[in-house]
Design a protein around this motif. Structure first.
Motif, PDB file in Angstrom:
ATOM      1  N   SER B  89       0.829  -1.201   0.000  1.00 10.97           N
ATOM      2  CA  SER B  89       0.000   0.000   0.000  1.00 10.97           C
ATOM      3  C   SER B  89       0.864   1.253   0.000  1.00 10.97           C
ATOM      4  O   SER B  89       1.924   1.297   0.626  1.00 10.97           O
ATOM      5  CB  SER B  89      -0.919   0.011   1.217  1.00 10.97           C
ATOM      6  N   GLY B  90       0.432   2.247  -0.718  1.00 10.92           N
ATOM      7  CA  GLY B  90       0.979   3.594  -0.662  1.00 10.92           C
ATOM      8  C   GLY B  90       2.452   3.713  -1.000  1.00 10.92           C
ATOM      9  O   GLY B  90       3.060   2.832  -1.595  1.00 10.92           O
ATOM     10  N   ASP B  91       3.011   4.899  -0.604  1.00  9.81           N
ATOM     11  CA  ASP B  91       4.448   5.118  -0.737  1.00  9.81           C
ATOM     12  C   ASP B  91       5.125   4.417   0.433  1.00  9.81           C
ATOM     13  O   ASP B  91       4.480   4.076   1.428  1.00  9.81           O
ATOM     14  CB  ASP B  91       4.769   6.615  -0.654  1.00  9.81           C
ATOM     15  N   ILE B  92       6.452   4.258   0.349  1.00  9.87           N
ATOM     16  CA  ILE B  92       7.114   3.574   1.462  1.00  9.87           C
ATOM     17  C   ILE B  92       8.018   4.534   2.238  1.00  9.87           C
ATOM     18  O   ILE B  92       7.883   4.685   3.435  1.00  9.87           O
ATOM     19  CB  ILE B  92       7.903   2.345   0.962  1.00  9.87           C
ATOM     20  N   VAL B  93       8.937   5.207   1.542  1.00  8.60           N
ATOM     21  CA  VAL B  93       9.809   6.163   2.239  1.00  8.60           C
ATOM     22  C   VAL B  93       9.583   7.541   1.626  1.00  8.60           C
ATOM     23  O   VAL B  93       9.602   7.681   0.405  1.00  8.60           O
ATOM     24  CB  VAL B  93      11.296   5.770   2.092  1.00  8.60           C
ATOM     25  N   GLU B  94       9.390   8.527   2.485  1.00  5.56           N
ATOM     26  CA  GLU B  94       9.245   9.886   1.985  1.00  5.56           C
ATOM     27  C   GLU B  94      10.284  10.754   2.669  1.00  5.56           C
ATOM     28  O   GLU B  94      10.394  10.756   3.886  1.00  5.56           O
ATOM     29  CB  GLU B  94       7.835  10.409   2.283  1.00  5.56           C
ATOM     30  N   ILE B  95      11.068  11.478   1.854  1.00  9.65           N
ATOM     31  CA  ILE B  95      12.118  12.313   2.420  1.00  9.65           C
ATOM     32  C   ILE B  95      11.682  13.760   2.303  1.00  9.65           C
ATOM     33  O   ILE B  95      11.536  14.293   1.205  1.00  9.65           O
ATOM     34  CB  ILE B  95      13.445  12.073   1.684  1.00  9.65           C
ATOM     35  N   ALA B  96      11.444  14.398   3.438  1.00  8.85           N
ATOM     36  CA  ALA B  96      10.875  15.736   3.444  1.00  8.85           C
ATOM     37  C   ALA B  96      11.847  16.777   3.988  1.00  8.85           C
ATOM     38  O   ALA B  96      11.500  17.948   4.100  1.00  8.85           O
ATOM     39  CB  ALA B  96       9.587  15.744   4.262  1.00  8.85           C
ATOM     40  N   ALA B  97      13.062  16.349   4.325  1.00  8.88           N
ATOM     41  CA  ALA B  97      14.041  17.312   4.842  1.00  8.88           C
ATOM     42  C   ALA B  97      15.266  17.302   3.936  1.00  8.88           C
ATOM     43  O   ALA B  97      15.599  16.273   3.343  1.00  8.88           O
ATOM     44  CB  ALA B  97      14.440  16.933   6.259  1.00  8.88           C
ATOM     45  N   ALA B  98      15.961  18.448   3.845  1.00 11.02           N
ATOM     46  CA  ALA B  98      17.134  18.538   2.993  1.00 11.02           C
ATOM     47  C   ALA B  98      18.293  17.748   3.584  1.00 11.02           C
ATOM     48  O   ALA B  98      18.389  17.587   4.806  1.00 11.02           O
ATOM     49  CB  ALA B  98      17.527  19.996   2.791  1.00 11.02           C
ATOM     50  N   GLY B  99      19.176  17.257   2.702  1.00 15.22           N
ATOM     51  CA  GLY B  99      20.421  16.637   3.142  1.00 15.22           C
ATOM     52  C   GLY B  99      20.284  15.264   3.754  1.00 15.22           C
ATOM     53  O   GLY B  99      21.161  14.814   4.489  1.00 15.22           O
ATOM     54  N   VAL B 100      19.241  14.562   3.449  1.00 14.03           N
ATOM     55  CA  VAL B 100      19.052  13.217   4.003  1.00 14.03           C
ATOM     56  C   VAL B 100      19.821  12.195   3.161  1.00 14.03           C
ATOM     57  O   VAL B 100      19.898  12.317   1.943  1.00 14.03           O
ATOM     58  CB  VAL B 100      17.557  12.851   4.027  1.00 14.03           C
ATOM     59  N   THR B 101      20.441  11.221   3.818  1.00 15.22           N
ATOM     60  CA  THR B 101      21.061  10.104   3.098  1.00 15.22           C
ATOM     61  C   THR B 101      20.316   8.827   3.456  1.00 15.22           C
ATOM     62  O   THR B 101      20.019   8.573   4.623  1.00 15.22           O
ATOM     63  CB  THR B 101      22.538   9.960   3.512  1.00 15.22           C
ATOM     64  N   LEU B 102      20.004   8.030   2.425  1.00 14.06           N
ATOM     65  CA  LEU B 102      19.345   6.740   2.643  1.00 14.06           C
ATOM     66  C   LEU B 102      20.178   5.690   1.932  1.00 14.06           C
ATOM     67  O   LEU B 102      20.355   5.750   0.722  1.00 14.06           O
ATOM     68  CB  LEU B 102      17.926   6.782   2.065  1.00 14.06           C
ATOM     69  N   ARG B 103      20.715   4.743   2.694  1.00  8.32           N
ATOM     70  CA  ARG B 103      21.693   3.844   2.081  1.00  8.32           C
ATOM     71  C   ARG B 103      21.507   2.404   2.552  1.00  8.32           C
ATOM     72  O   ARG B 103      21.273   2.157   3.737  1.00  8.32           O
ATOM     73  CB  ARG B 103      23.104   4.311   2.441  1.00  8.32           C
TER      74      ARG B 103
END
Lengths: 298, 468
Positions: B89-103
């Motif tokens: 269902s839906g989206d899974i990860v939403e990045i709403a702040a600047a400078g985020v790293t997802l690894r």
């Protein structure tokens, strides 16, 4: 010829006195063996085989030279050239071989002699058919085998499965043209008429029908599905499309009509082409058998 | 004959162009509407909530069934085996702040709502780094919306097993300038697409079995290099974009109704160098490009080999220069759709033309340039250019008959489609690793031996029987 016929006679002599006991299969195999033996010694067979192999060799060399040995290969001019070669040579060879089969024997009285043996007309017809088919198979294998050898040595990326498909389908094409040739042979009065008719049939199938269909398609504004359906009537087109489909799993190289066929029928195309080809193999041969059974062997 | 076919041709061309140029229903994306799924926090969500700005959060292995909204500048690292599962269902990860790293995460199982554009990773802020993640069974993969300066690197993005019309874009940038897209792999998705995003570098990515390997819409100053776009419907399509450098890419087996290696529609200031085009339905498709003819479209040192059509021009394409390319065994090396001419385009620069595998001239002064002009004027090609359905008769002896007639009878000889005044005698050396493996050579050799053996067997069998 004579010695072969004698051997056939000798084989029959060795059998029990009850007459037709050897059975249909034995007779067919015996006649086929005789026909094959004679064919592979005949001038026409040697000439066609050499011509086929040399032309195939030339096509393979030229296309290998053109790519500069880069090894890149998709559906290139190599396969296209080989298909083209098969379309020209194999039908001519099979038609003329079939046309000579019955008519020349009848003309020389051989047929009468043969039928005096305990064999039926159908057995003679089928025996000759399978014998000639064996010779054609040998010719196709030698020709395409030579091409594959050159392509392998030149490091071309042609797929082996493609070559095998081409060989198998060429053989089916040869069988269908052989059927037609045999039909012509049973109908013709003289061997020369049979061979002449078969060359005419070859010209018709190779050039006239395609050119006519092209002109018709433009003049009558045929829709692509009509164009595709009509092209199925020509066994040469069926062979060509089947080879392309087997090589690439798609006919989109043939433009809108090919794309239509691929999207509409997908892998059922194998069945469609197979049924058309089988019809071209079985129907002329069956008619030929009927004609043969009704006509005097003289 | 010529007149009767015109309407068919126009219809075919129109439908062809229509299929390609009709904008898909990408409108300005609405703001995300499925915020609801992020309301409930799971374990990762709670750790983000507890973390300080700038913190690094490491997540251990395990399957985390949650939807995550990252609203502060953190570095979120998944250890091997860390899986975020959207449970369909839906989206899974939403990045709403600047400078985020997802690894380092595996992100899987988004919703399938095309209207909501369910995405595995949606970025709504600048300078995000999305690195080394595996996205599997996702509708949209990575979606950057007004998220400039992002880095998308080393991700593997696999679409859902849906009909192409119901799939989403593996990668999408919307008004996200200055992004770096490199070393990603996309498969079984719809498109990788850049909308209104400029100053992008797309490097070393792979794409297969998608619709558009890479699609630029109104995106300027983009560098596209060393990508491999194979088996898509279209490899790379440039629309209304300007200043694009396309270098060192491979475009292989892009087929289907469109089936272009590269398509350029009203693109400007572009150069295409050192690329490989092979097995495509059309290697390069030019429609109204370059759009303004101030600067020529440059095509040099490319290999165009074994495509159905090497380069296809619509009559609107003028001002292109092709030089030092290798045109090898394309069924139709250069094609003009309809009755257009190639007058506005040139096939040489200075003293250097292209290598044509079908060039028939020779080089007596041994300067590497053929002594005669290379011109293409086969009757059958000019027929198929006007009546594409005639391609059904390709490879048949009837085709040869028509070409022979074209050569023999000057009255029906078509005009030369194009000329290369200085054709090269040998292929330009362009570095691409050989595609053919030695295994194929061995298999081919074995096939040959098998066929020869079968043929010889029949012959010998027949002769032996004869002697006995």
């Amino acid at each position: 010829m004579t010695s072969a016929a004698l051997r056939l006679g000798a084989a029959s002599d060795g059998l029990p006195a009850e007459g037709r006991a050897p059975g249909m299969m034995t007779n067919i195999v015996t006649i086929a063996g005789r026909e094959l033996r004679e064919s592979v010694r005949a001038r026409w067979f040697v000439l066609y085989t050499v011509a086929f192999a040399v032309l195939g060799l030339a096509i393979s060399m030229v296309s290998a030279a053109a790519t500069g040995g880069s090894g890149l290969a998709s559906f290139g001019r190599t396969t296209a050239g080989l298909i083209n070669l098969v379309l020209l040579v194999v039908p001519l060879m099979a038609l003329t071989a079939g046309a000579g089969a019955i008519a020349s024997d009848r003309e020389r009285g051989m047929l009468q002699y043969l039928l005096a043996q305990p064999v039926s007309r159908l057995e003679v017809l089928l025996g000759k058919y399978f014998g000639l088919a064996g010779a054609l198979l040998a010719c196709i294998c030698l020709g395409l085998g030579t091409c594959a050898a050159v392509l392998a040595l030149k490091g071309m990326g042609t797929k082996p499965s493609g070559v095998l498909w081409l060989a198998g389908l060429s053989f089916l094409l040869a069988l269908s043209m052989l059927s037609l040739g045999i039909l012509i042979s049973t109908l013709a009065r003289r061997a020369s008429v049979a061979v002449g008719t078969s060359v005419f049939a070859w010209l018709t199938l190779v050039f006239v029908t395609d050119l006519g269909l092209m002109a018709g398609a433009i003049a009558l504004r045929l829709r692509i599905e009509q164009l595709f359906a009509l092209s199925l009537a020509n066994p040469l087109q069926v062979f060509k499309m089947w080879s392309l489909h087997a090589a690439d799993a798609s006919l989109d190289v043939l433009g809108p009509a090919g794309l239509y066929a691929t999207e509409e029928f997908g892998n059922r195309l194998h069945w469609i082409f197979g049924v058309c080809m089988m019809a071209w193999i079985v129907v002329p041969l069956a008619i030929g058998a009927v004609v043969m059974s009704r006509r005097s062997p003289v | 004959m010529k007149h009767a076919c015109t309407p068919i041709l126009i219809a075919v061309c129109a439908s062809l162009c229509g299929a390609v140029t009709t904008p898909t229903k990408h409108d300005v994306p609405a703001p995300p509407r499925n915020v609801g799924v992020f309301a409930e926090r799971g374990e990762i969500g709670r750790r983000i909530a507890a973390a300080k700005e700038g913190a690094t959060i490491e997540i251990g292995p395990g399957v985390y069934r949650e939807h995550i909204r990252i609203d502060k500048r953190v570095t979120l690292i998944g250890r091997p085996g860390a899986v975020i599962d959207g449970a369909g269902s839906g989206d899974i990860v939403e990045i709403a702040a600047a400078g985020v790293t997802l690894r380092g995460f595996t992100v899987r199982n988004t919703g399938i709502d095309l209207e909501q554009e369910n995405a595995a990773i949606r970025v709504l802020a600048a300078d995000a780094v999305i690195e080394d993640n595996v996205l599997d069974d996702v509708l949209f993969g990575i979606d950057l919306r007004s998220a400039p300066g992002g880095v998308v690197r080393g991700n593997r993005i696999g679409g859902k097993d849906l009909d192409i019309a119901r799939r989403g874009d593996g990668l999408r940038l919307w008004r996200s300038d200055g992004a770096l897209i490199e070393h990603n792999t996309l498969h079984d998705g719809r498109d990788a697409i850049l909308w209104y995003s400029s100053g992008i570098t797309v490097r070393g990515n792979r794409s297969d079995n998608c619709r558009y390997g890479l699609h630029l819409m109104f995106s300027d100053d983009v560098v596209i290099e060393n990508n491999a776009l194979e088996g898509n419907s279209v490899g790379l399509y440039l629309m209304y974009s300007s200043g694009v450098e396309i270098t060192g890419n491979k475009f292989v087996r892009n087929r289907g109704p469109s089936g272009y290696g590269i398509g350029l529609k009203e693109a400007d200031r572009f150069s295409v160098r050192d690329n490989l085009f092979t097995g495509n339905r059309v290697g390069v498709y030019l429609d109204g490009s370059p759009f303004t003819t101030k600067q020529p479209g440059v095509f040099t040192k490319n290999i165009l080999a074994f495509n159905d059509i090497g380069v296809m021009f619509l009559p609107s394409a003028r001002g292109n220069e092709f030089f030092e390319n290798n045109f090898i065994d394309n069924i139709d090396q250069v094609s003009v759709a309809g009755r257009g001419s190639l007058d506005g385009n040139r096939f040489w620069r200075g003293e250097r033309g292209n290598f044509w595998s079908d060039y028939t001239g020779y080089d007596r002064d041994r300067d590497g340039v053929g002594d005669f002009v290379h011109e293409s004027r086969t009757l059958f090609e000019s027929m198929t250019d006007r009546n594409p359905q005639m391609r059904l008769f390709l490879f048949s002896p009837a085709q040869q008959a028509i070409e022979f007639i074209g050569r023999a009878l000057p009255a029906v000889r078509p005009e030369a489609k194009f000329e290369d005044e200085v054709p090269l005698m040998t292929p330009v050396d362009i570095a691409f690793s050989s595609e053919s493996s030695s295994a194929n050579g061995i298999a081919l050799g074995a096939t040959s031996v098998g066929l020869l053996g079968l043929g010889a067997g029949v012959l010998l069998g027949a002769r032996k029987e004869g002697i006995s």
